[in-house]
Design a protein around this motif. Sequence first.
Motif, short mmCIF file in Angstrom:
data_model
loop_
_atom_site.label_atom_id
_atom_site.label_comp_id
_atom_site.label_asym_id
_atom_site.label_seq_id
_atom_site.Cartn_x
_atom_site.Cartn_y
_atom_site.Cartn_z
N SER A 1 0.82 -1.21 0.00
CA SER A 1 0.00 0.00 0.00
C SER A 1 0.86 1.26 0.00
CB SER A 1 -0.92 -0.01 1.23
OG SER A 1 -1.68 1.17 1.30
N GLN A 2 1.91 1.27 0.81
CA GLN A 2 2.80 2.43 0.85
C GLN A 2 3.50 2.64 -0.48
OE1 GLN A 2 5.24 1.20 4.14
NE2 GLN A 2 4.04 2.33 5.66
N PHE A 3 3.87 1.53 -1.14
CA PHE A 3 4.54 1.65 -2.43
C PHE A 3 3.60 2.27 -3.47
CE2 PHE A 3 5.29 -0.01 -6.70
CZ PHE A 3 6.59 0.43 -6.92
N ILE A 4 2.37 1.78 -3.54
CA ILE A 4 1.41 2.32 -4.51
C ILE A 4 1.15 3.79 -4.23
CG2 ILE A 4 -0.98 2.20 -5.31
CD1 ILE A 4 0.83 -0.03 -6.40
N ASN A 5 1.01 4.15 -2.96
CA ASN A 5 0.80 5.55 -2.63
C ASN A 5 2.00 6.39 -3.01
OD1 ASN A 5 -1.76 5.21 -1.55
ND2 ASN A 5 -1.02 4.81 0.52
N ALA A 6 3.20 5.88 -2.80
CA ALA A 6 4.41 6.62 -3.14
C ALA A 6 4.56 6.79 -4.64
CB ALA A 6 5.63 5.91 -2.57
N TYR A 7 3.99 5.88 -5.40
CA TYR A 7 4.19 5.86 -6.85
C TYR A 7 3.15 6.68 -7.60
CZ TYR A 7 6.02 3.90 -11.18
OH TYR A 7 6.61 3.75 -12.40
N PRO B 1 3.91 -8.33 -5.80
CA PRO B 1 2.98 -9.16 -6.58
C PRO B 1 3.36 -9.27 -8.05
CG PRO B 1 1.75 -7.72 -5.11
CD PRO B 1 3.17 -7.25 -5.08
N ASP B 2 4.00 -8.24 -8.60
CA ASP B 2 4.24 -8.24 -10.05
C ASP B 2 5.47 -9.03 -10.46
OD1 ASP B 2 6.68 -6.47 -10.41
OD2 ASP B 2 5.37 -4.97 -9.50
N GLY B 3 6.33 -9.47 -9.49
CA GLY B 3 7.52 -10.15 -9.96
C GLY B 3 8.35 -10.88 -8.94
N ALA B 4 7.88 -11.05 -7.71
CA ALA B 4 8.76 -11.59 -6.66
C ALA B 4 8.33 -12.94 -6.12
CB ALA B 4 8.85 -10.59 -5.51
N GLY C 1 1.26 -1.07 -12.30
CA GLY C 1 -0.17 -1.20 -12.52
C GLY C 1 -0.67 -2.59 -12.18
N SER C 2 0.18 -3.59 -12.38
CA SER C 2 -0.18 -4.96 -12.01
C SER C 2 -0.25 -5.10 -10.49
CB SER C 2 0.85 -5.95 -12.58
OG SER C 2 0.94 -5.83 -13.98
N SER C 3 0.72 -4.52 -9.79
CA SER C 3 0.69 -4.58 -8.33
C SER C 3 -0.46 -3.75 -7.76
CB SER C 3 2.03 -4.12 -7.75
OG SER C 3 3.01 -5.13 -7.92
N LEU C 4 -0.87 -2.71 -8.47
CA LEU C 4 -2.07 -1.97 -8.06
C LEU C 4 -3.28 -2.90 -8.06
CD1 LEU C 4 -3.77 0.55 -7.45
CD2 LEU C 4 -3.75 1.05 -9.92
#
Length: 404
Positions: A191-197, A289-292, A225-228
């Motif tokens: 959530s913090q990553f999406i908000n930061a981005y 979620p998108d690659g790990a 966008g995938s992780s969103l």
Amino acid sequence: MPINNEKNHNMKTTKYLLLLAIIVLSGCAKDDSLNITDEESLTKRLEQILNKSKLPGFTVGIVEDGSPIYQKSFGFQNVENGIPYSNQTLQPIGSISKTFIGVATVKAIQLGLFTLETPINTILSNPLINPKNPSSEILIKHLVNHTSGLINPINTYAPSYYILEGENTATNGANYLQGFGITQREPKTLSQFINAYYYEGGDYYSIENFTNHVPGEIENYTDTGSSLMALLIEISSGISYQDFLRTHIFDPLGMDNTSFEYNLPNANYASLYLDKNTPLPLYNLESFPDGALKTSNEDIMKYLLNMMAGQREETELLFGIDYYNLLFTNTSDTYSIFWDSLGESSFGHTGSDPGLGTTLSFRGDLNQGAFILSNFDTTDQVNEEYYDEILDQISESILAFLSI
């Protein structure tokens, strides 16, 4: 440190190599010059390829008539300690992780959490606005086929990566990652990553994270966008994305050793290599979620078998037939729901990150599929071109085996 930046998704790629043509070409005459006549001769051929290559190790799985017919690993998961790569070796699979977002999205739809037509801002507590097209409305369907207008410009994505605490940051491999801004630090939550981005004032925010295209108009492959989409699943379900996958995908399939985290200590984790002499420190992604996702030959085979059976309407393990059909129905020219649609009822995905290269595909009408996972770097341009050559040789060998 020449990472190939001629990809709009930075350290990952959706480029399809010969493996993704295997299923389409499997009706063609085999190449007898490879002398592959059975499982033993395929193993010998793959050992020859590995021994002549720069790859530390790789693992292969092949499916025919809906059943696994070949699962073997080659080389080393750890070169320095001489630990062989095995079918239990765990390694990140890069952007193949996005196909799990696709399955989770369909599961959320079955649970009634949203539909493909749901605007994302009806789920987000703080509306996400595209500054280049502020009146645009992004729907779930725009995220699943990369037409949302959200993108990953090269200069803003690397901060998602971070070196794990406790890893040695003075090695050549660590220096390589640090040269791209990948440091050892405390990570943000999803959530913090999406908000930061995506929100003004965020650490990674830039208007270059957006295009001025109308949603649904142009495909721009996007990791963030995938992780969103994964975050929307998390918000809608009220549980973490990791727990959602564990409950609805991993546990039903028996993928007991698959996770996004490095659950250390565990001797089964592969070291990832820039080359055989340069191991990379363990790293992870804030946009995990998108690659790990980290998995093994044994676990991803269970996933591939279920996806193939679902596409052929032969299972309802994860959800009903109608929902498997939804998962593998095109939502754009290129994509179904996060799966690349390859034609001829064929679907797949690839992954590319520092120290790894992966590919998985299947063709439903022929009931055949295959995957290759390797702990060799495919982000450096020279490495990528070299890996492509080796992958071609492996793929040709698989094709010959399927053509027996």
